[in-house]
Motif scaffolding. Structure first.
Motif, PDB file in Angstrom:
ATOM      1  N   PHE A 244       0.874  -1.054  -0.048  1.00 39.88           N
ATOM      2  CA  PHE A 244      -0.145   0.066   0.000  1.00 39.88           C
ATOM      3  C   PHE A 244       0.814   1.262   0.088  1.00 39.88           C
ATOM      4  O   PHE A 244       0.601   2.059  -0.858  1.00 39.88           O
ATOM      5  N   LEU A 245       1.886   1.230   0.979  1.00 36.30           N
ATOM      6  CA  LEU A 245       2.842   2.433   0.618  1.00 36.30           C
ATOM      7  C   LEU A 245       3.537   2.592  -0.308  1.00 36.30           C
ATOM      8  O   LEU A 245       3.823   3.790  -0.870  1.00 36.30           O
ATOM      9  N   GLN A 246       4.014   1.589  -0.719  1.00 39.64           N
ATOM     10  CA  GLN A 246       4.712   1.369  -2.118  1.00 39.64           C
ATOM     11  C   GLN A 246       3.976   2.198  -3.172  1.00 39.64           C
ATOM     12  O   GLN A 246       4.417   2.848  -3.953  1.00 39.64           O
ATOM     13  N   TYR A 247       2.732   1.959  -3.212  1.00 41.47           N
ATOM     14  CA  TYR A 247       1.639   2.248  -4.258  1.00 41.47           C
ATOM     15  C   TYR A 247       1.418   3.727  -4.177  1.00 41.47           C
ATOM     16  O   TYR A 247       1.719   4.697  -5.005  1.00 41.47           O
ATOM     17  N   LEU A 248       1.258   4.184  -2.747  1.00 38.19           N
ATOM     18  CA  LEU A 248       1.039   5.479  -2.694  1.00 38.19           C
ATOM     19  C   LEU A 248       2.315   6.450  -2.947  1.00 38.19           C
ATOM     20  O   LEU A 248       2.216   7.531  -3.642  1.00 38.19           O
ATOM     21  N   ASN A 249       3.418   5.953  -2.726  1.00 41.11           N
ATOM     22  CA  ASN A 249       4.771   6.697  -3.042  1.00 41.11           C
ATOM     23  C   ASN A 249       5.117   6.521  -4.527  1.00 41.11           C
ATOM     24  O   ASN A 249       5.281   7.544  -5.302  1.00 41.11           O
ATOM     25  N   ASN A 250       4.750   5.462  -5.212  1.00 37.67           N
ATOM     26  CA  ASN A 250       5.150   5.252  -6.696  1.00 37.67           C
ATOM     27  C   ASN A 250       4.333   6.150  -7.428  1.00 37.67           C
ATOM     28  O   ASN A 250       4.931   6.694  -8.467  1.00 37.67           O
ATOM     29  N   GLU A 251       2.950   6.188  -7.112  1.00 33.10           N
ATOM     30  CA  GLU A 251       1.963   7.170  -7.796  1.00 33.10           C
ATOM     31  C   GLU A 251       2.246   8.506  -7.367  1.00 33.10           C
ATOM     32  O   GLU A 251       1.259   9.217  -7.993  1.00 33.10           O
ATOM     33  N   ASN A 252       2.904   8.695  -6.365  1.00 33.40           N
ATOM     34  CA  ASN A 252       2.851  10.146  -5.600  1.00 33.40           C
ATOM     35  C   ASN A 252       1.425  10.951  -5.326  1.00 33.40           C
ATOM     36  O   ASN A 252       1.099  11.722  -5.735  1.00 33.40           O
ATOM     37  N   ILE A 253       0.684   9.876  -4.783  1.00 32.64           N
ATOM     38  CA  ILE A 253      -0.809  10.056  -4.436  1.00 32.64           C
ATOM     39  C   ILE A 253      -0.534  10.989  -3.045  1.00 32.64           C
ATOM     40  O   ILE A 253      -0.056  10.708  -2.157  1.00 32.64           O
ATOM     41  N   GLN A 254      -1.256  12.421  -3.316  1.00 34.83           N
ATOM     42  CA  GLN A 254      -1.462  13.251  -2.380  1.00 34.83           C
ATOM     43  C   GLN A 254      -2.012  12.570  -1.153  1.00 34.83           C
ATOM     44  O   GLN A 254      -3.438  12.134  -1.045  1.00 34.83           O
ATOM     45  N   THR A 255      -1.831  12.776  -0.064  1.00 34.10           N
ATOM     46  CA  THR A 255      -2.310  12.054   1.361  1.00 34.10           C
ATOM     47  C   THR A 255      -2.244  12.990   2.390  1.00 34.10           C
ATOM     48  O   THR A 255      -1.368  13.736   2.612  1.00 34.10           O
ATOM     49  N   VAL A 256      -3.466  13.063   2.742  1.00 31.61           N
ATOM     50  CA  VAL A 256      -3.935  13.975   3.801  1.00 31.61           C
ATOM     51  C   VAL A 256      -4.548  13.216   5.130  1.00 31.61           C
ATOM     52  O   VAL A 256      -5.278  12.358   5.104  1.00 31.61           O
ATOM     53  N   ILE A 257      -3.831  13.274   6.430  1.00 36.91           N
ATOM     54  CA  ILE A 257      -3.816  12.432   7.394  1.00 36.91           C
ATOM     55  C   ILE A 257      -4.403  13.446   8.811  1.00 36.91           C
ATOM     56  O   ILE A 257      -3.596  14.174   8.752  1.00 36.91           O
ATOM     57  N   PHE A 258      -5.487  12.940   9.185  1.00 34.35           N
ATOM     58  CA  PHE A 258      -6.081  13.737  10.252  1.00 34.35           C
ATOM     59  C   PHE A 258      -5.764  12.595  11.345  1.00 34.35           C
ATOM     60  O   PHE A 258      -6.574  11.460  11.598  1.00 34.35           O
ATOM     61  N   ASN A 259      -5.201  12.932  12.643  1.00 39.91           N
ATOM     62  CA  ASN A 259      -4.749  12.314  13.593  1.00 39.91           C
ATOM     63  C   ASN A 259      -5.723  12.621  14.768  1.00 39.91           C
ATOM     64  O   ASN A 259      -5.866  13.694  14.974  1.00 39.91           O
ATOM     65  N   TYR A 260      -6.186  11.632  15.506  1.00 38.71           N
ATOM     66  CA  TYR A 260      -7.069  11.871  16.753  1.00 38.71           C
ATOM     67  C   TYR A 260      -6.621  11.491  18.259  1.00 38.71           C
ATOM     68  O   TYR A 260      -7.444  11.238  19.033  1.00 38.71           O
ATOM     69  N   GLU A 261      -5.391  11.230  18.166  1.00 41.07           N
ATOM     70  CA  GLU A 261      -4.674  10.601  19.500  1.00 41.07           C
ATOM     71  C   GLU A 261      -3.308  11.267  19.790  1.00 41.07           C
ATOM     72  O   GLU A 261      -2.407  11.316  18.752  1.00 41.07           O
ATOM     73  N   LEU A 262      -2.673  11.326  21.031  1.00 36.71           N
ATOM     74  CA  LEU A 262      -1.468  11.364  21.239  1.00 36.71           C
ATOM     75  C   LEU A 262      -0.604  10.322  20.511  1.00 36.71           C
ATOM     76  O   LEU A 262      -1.063   9.089  20.731  1.00 36.71           O
ATOM     77  N   ILE A 263       0.468  10.787  20.073  1.00 33.81           N
ATOM     78  CA  ILE A 263       1.313  10.002  19.320  1.00 33.81           C
ATOM     79  C   ILE A 263       2.478   9.677  20.397  1.00 33.81           C
ATOM     80  O   ILE A 263       2.814   8.509  20.430  1.00 33.81           O
ATOM     81  N   ASN A 264       3.196  10.782  21.048  1.00 40.08           N
ATOM     82  CA  ASN A 264       4.587  10.517  21.832  1.00 40.08           C
ATOM     83  C   ASN A 264       3.981   9.851  23.120  1.00 40.08           C
ATOM     84  O   ASN A 264       3.984  10.703  24.165  1.00 40.08           O
TER      85      ASN A 264
END
Length: 293
Positions: free
Chosen positions: A72-92
């Motif tokens: 999935f990641l490889q396809y996102l990057n190979n096709e240069n798909i614009q990705t917008v991520i909304f996170n809803y939780e503490l990361i660190n």
């Protein structure tokens, strides 16, 4: 443009009724307009078959079962798909150590714009925006708001309390309950099991909704549900430059506190309503259309 929406969250999150995922999808479609085609994405095949050019990932940052797959990641990057991520939780977080691994996955997406929830994550990762959990103008909470003067004169909190990551919230709620306020304080442990309709009805009947921080330092959707119902949220904030940079709308507005000992004074002060804000307004403000060109 073909635009996809990928919901990534724990199965347990379904019980919490993460309707702000739907809020984002509705608001994005309104702001971007009818000239685009919109699709739900559940796997790589959906991404490929629908020729997705821009993918919105709505993610509580506890799960990346789909977008974390190497193909999935490889396809996102190979096709240069614009990705917008909304996170809803503490990361660190020491309570969610896997979140740092998920963040490394996010960082590996070449054409990615990420909004994080927690203000300390925002500062640490140098993010200019946080994920605001505003409601969409199209959100239907399923009840008619009870007029404020007809609501019960009480303070209510409904949410998670006793898990280890909510220890500080539990102490704060206990402190408020023991303060001997002039109006009753009701604390309801939802434990991911309270039906959404019951939760909303309980908020709706109360004049004041107490909203302390949970796992992270951010204003969660309960605050905006309370506003939509005509309640007055009593919102915990931090009075520092970082927090106020991300939440300028809470400066000298509404009922905000850093220490629970401020709450009795809040109840006596003149109430200055917050400016009405919906997710569509926020997406316009951050120039979403220009962001995904």
């Amino acid at each position: 443009m073909n635009i996809g929406f990928l919901y990534e969250h724990m199965e347990q999150a379904n019980l919490k009724c993460f309707h702000f995922y739907e809020n984002v999808e509705m608001a994005v479609k309104t702001v971007l307009g009818d000239n685009n085609k919109y699709f739900q994405v559940h796997n790589l095949s959906d991404l490929q078959t629908n020729n997705i050019e821009c993918l919105f990932i709505l993610n509580d940052h506890h799960q990346h079962a789909v977008f974390g797959q190497s193909n999935f990641l490889q396809y996102l990057n190979n096709e240069n798909i614009q990705t917008v991520i909304f996170n809803y939780e503490l990361i660190n977080s020491p309570f969610f150590p896997w979140n740092l691994d998920i963040q490394r996955t996010v960082d590996s997406i070449k054409n990615c714009y990420q909004l994080v929830a927690d203000i300390t994550d925002g500062v640490r990762l140098n993010k200019s925006l946080t994920t605001k959990q505003y409601l969409s103008k199209q959100t239907n909470l399923g009840v008619d708001p009870i007029p404020f003067e007809d609501k019960k004169d009480k303070i209510i909190f409904i949410g998670n309390i006793y898990d280890e990551q909510y220890e500080s919230r539990g102490r704060l709620l206990q402190h408020v309950s023991n303060m001997g306020l002039d109006i009753p304080v009701e604390v309801v442990k939802s434990d991911y099991k309270l039906p959404f309709s019951q939760y909303i009805s309980m908020l709706n009947e109360s004049k004041y909704v107490l909203n302390p921080f949970g796992t992270g330092k951010f204003v969660n959707v309960r605050h905006y549900e309370a506003l939509e119902l005509g309640c007055r949220p009593i919102q915990q904030i931090l009075r520092n430059d970082d927090f106020l940079k991300y939440y300028p709308e809470l400066v000298d507005k509404g009922m905000t506190f850093e220490s629970p000992d401020e709450i009795p004074t809040l109840l006596q002060n003149e109430y200055i309503p917050e400016d009405s804000m919906y997710l569509e307004d926020f997406l316009q403000e951050i120039k979403l259309k220009e962001l995904i060109k």
